[in-house]
Write an enzyme that holds these catalytic residues in place. Structure first.
Site, short mmCIF file in Angstrom:
data_model
loop_
_atom_site.label_atom_id
_atom_site.label_comp_id
_atom_site.label_asym_id
_atom_site.label_seq_id
_atom_site.Cartn_x
_atom_site.Cartn_y
_atom_site.Cartn_z
N VAL A 113 -2.18 34.35 75.71
CA VAL A 113 -1.24 33.26 75.93
C VAL A 113 -1.86 32.32 76.95
O VAL A 113 -2.40 32.78 77.97
CB VAL A 113 0.11 33.80 76.47
CG1 VAL A 113 1.11 32.66 76.66
CG2 VAL A 113 0.68 34.87 75.54
N CYS A 114 -1.81 31.02 76.67
CA CYS A 114 -2.21 30.01 77.65
C CYS A 114 -3.66 30.27 78.12
O CYS A 114 -4.54 30.48 77.30
CB CYS A 114 -1.18 30.04 78.79
SG CYS A 114 -1.16 28.61 79.86
#
Lengths: 332, 332
Positions: A113-114
């Protein structure tokens, strides 16, 4: 409920956390998998950290942890690797990277994520793969890890057993996709509705990105051209107009752009015009025809085509999404 | 940065948590306020619980807590009251409700997320106010607390110093609105882009709600009519067709609907047709004209008008948002 892969037992989701992890990178996916259990899914979740102790996230909120990374055993169905604002320091943490590699080796699928994509890249897991990260960091990901094929506009990208997602809330989109893969569209749709999020967003992550900075150059002739475009994006910026302004040949203008800006003159002008239009749509109430005229697109139709091509949404949808939360007057 | 209210110091955000709180109800707002600090905001966050000890959320994840509720002092700029799946039990927890009232009394603004609205209502803070909650619970909120004016379609509702939001992720939308109120649109926009979320979503929360159940009735004549509508929403369901089917007068059909269904026959038929269209758009690839025909809307334009009126989006946008995560084929 049997998964689409024919599994009947529980699916194990392991989230690797560390001090300075971004809170929503962790909790978005957890909420998706937990919600799926309300609609027939069988996910078992655990949070692991290097030493098994609780971690303080970048927001200051402390998260409890179930196990130390090297005490966790058994196969993993989804390994989630979140990011954090200090990713720059995290990619030098050899112990953390070892945990990423070891957990990945036990995982059927690994999802970042991210800025968690930087951890996967530093661990060598993205070499030769397509991947994405927060729009603020896509350029840096490609520069640091040239073996990674960065997709700057994607909300998430799957390449083999590795899935990477865009910034922060995109971890929810990615997790929904994994639920859909495991249990089908109906379960994923129930989760999306439970969380009050879309299954699929309108447009890519480019519409969330902030303005690009004007390119630096020490060539006076190019500087004059760039300044003129920035000062009035709606003016005449054809190649011949630029050449006249800089007192050089059109061919020389093109060469300077390619060398110093990395874009053709036409692409550069379109980018500046798009950013000017974005600013007008975000900040004001001008009709689309006026926005198109002031930013050099001429007609609302040209403006519309440029928006759909670059941001995946119409100017009207963009304005509706970003001008205001719609509550300023109601709240004050 | 000075706030729009003319404040220059820190703004205090207090999040009240409890065992069984929904994780994302808590962490969505925290991430918004923390992100705002990167763009000029000055929020200071604290998590409080009844006894100051960590809490286990409904997803099993444990959250650290800063203070016991009655040891926290001083004015609060935003009190956040999240919800949880066991809201039914929580509204009977007198100690928790006392904390809600005491913290609210010190707060400039009180904001609930999801079923947190039940806690505000049980504490008497929503009497005479407009409010919303998770789409699954809007009806229950109105039934239990008749002094609350429920707005079932809203993503969030502000009434005086109290703001309530729809389900789970709507806590992010609500918090963005508070940031916009405090520091203006530019800061809120930066936060939205940082988190990769929209400032304002297309349409209201109705588009996330699941099918309504067919109404129960013991009147055979009405039962026959309802079954016929459910069996083929696209057939002729005018008042006279219903009357013929039930062998009663059109006037009697209308009276039965109003008494037992709570809707006029025409409104009921439109609702069933809309739900049938939603199911076809979510599950299949039929062109809009075919969907309109099969569900009794006749033309794509009638279908479009019904979608925009009830869900706030076009059928095409609805399909794009909910048919699939767009990753099923890529992932498998």
């Amino acid at each position: 409920m049997t998964t689409r892969q024919g599994r009947t037992g529980s699916l194990h989701v392991t989230v690797l956390v560390f001090p300075g992890v971004r809170l929503l990178d962790v909790t978005g996916p957890i909420e998706v998998f937990t919600s799926a259990n309300e609609f027939g899914g069988h996910y078992v979740l655990s949070l692991v950290s290097a030493d098994g102790g609780e971690v303080t996230t970048a927001s200051g909120t402390r998260l409890g942890v179930d196990t130390a990374a090297d005490e966790a055993h058994g196969p993993i169905d989804v390994l989630v690797v979140p990011g954090g604002p200090a990713w720059d320091r995290l990619v030098k943490d050899d112990e953390l990277l070892d945990h990423v590699r070891t957990l990945h080796a036990r995982s059927r699928r690994t999802a970042s994520v991210c800025t968690g994509a930087f951890l996967l890249a530093a661990a060598g897991l993205l070499d030769g793969r397509r991947a994405t990260t927060h729009w603020r960091n896509t350029r840096e990901l490609g520069l640091r890890y040239p073996a990674v094929q960065v997709e700057p506009d994607a909300i998430f990208v799957q390449d083999g057993t590795v899935v990477t997602s865009a910034g922060v809330s995109a971890g929810i989109d990615l997790s929904l996709a994994l639920v859909e893969e495991d249990y089908g569209g109906e379960v994923a749709r129930s989760v999306a509705k439970d969380l009050v999020v879309f299954m699929q967003r309108p447009g890519g992550q480019s519409q969330f990105s902030a303005r690009t900075r004007p390119p630096h150059t020490r060539r006076d002739s190019l500087r004059r051209v760039l300044d003129a475009v920035a000062a009035d994006p709606g003016a005449d910026h054809t190649l011949s107009a630029m050449a006249r302004r800089a007192s050089i040949s059109p061919r020389h203008v093109t060469r300077l752009f390619c060398d110093e800006v990395g874009l053709t003159p036409a692409r550069y002008v379109e980018q500046v015009r798009l950013e000017a239009a974005v600013a007008l749509l975000e900040g004001g109430d001008d009709p689309l025809a006026a926005v198109a005229r002031r930013t050099g697109f001429g007609s609302p139709e040209s403006l519309r085509r440029a928006f759909v091509r670059h941001l995946g949404v119409t100017p009207g949808a963009y304005r509706a999404g970003f001008r205001t939360t719609g509550a300023v007057h109601a709240l004050s």
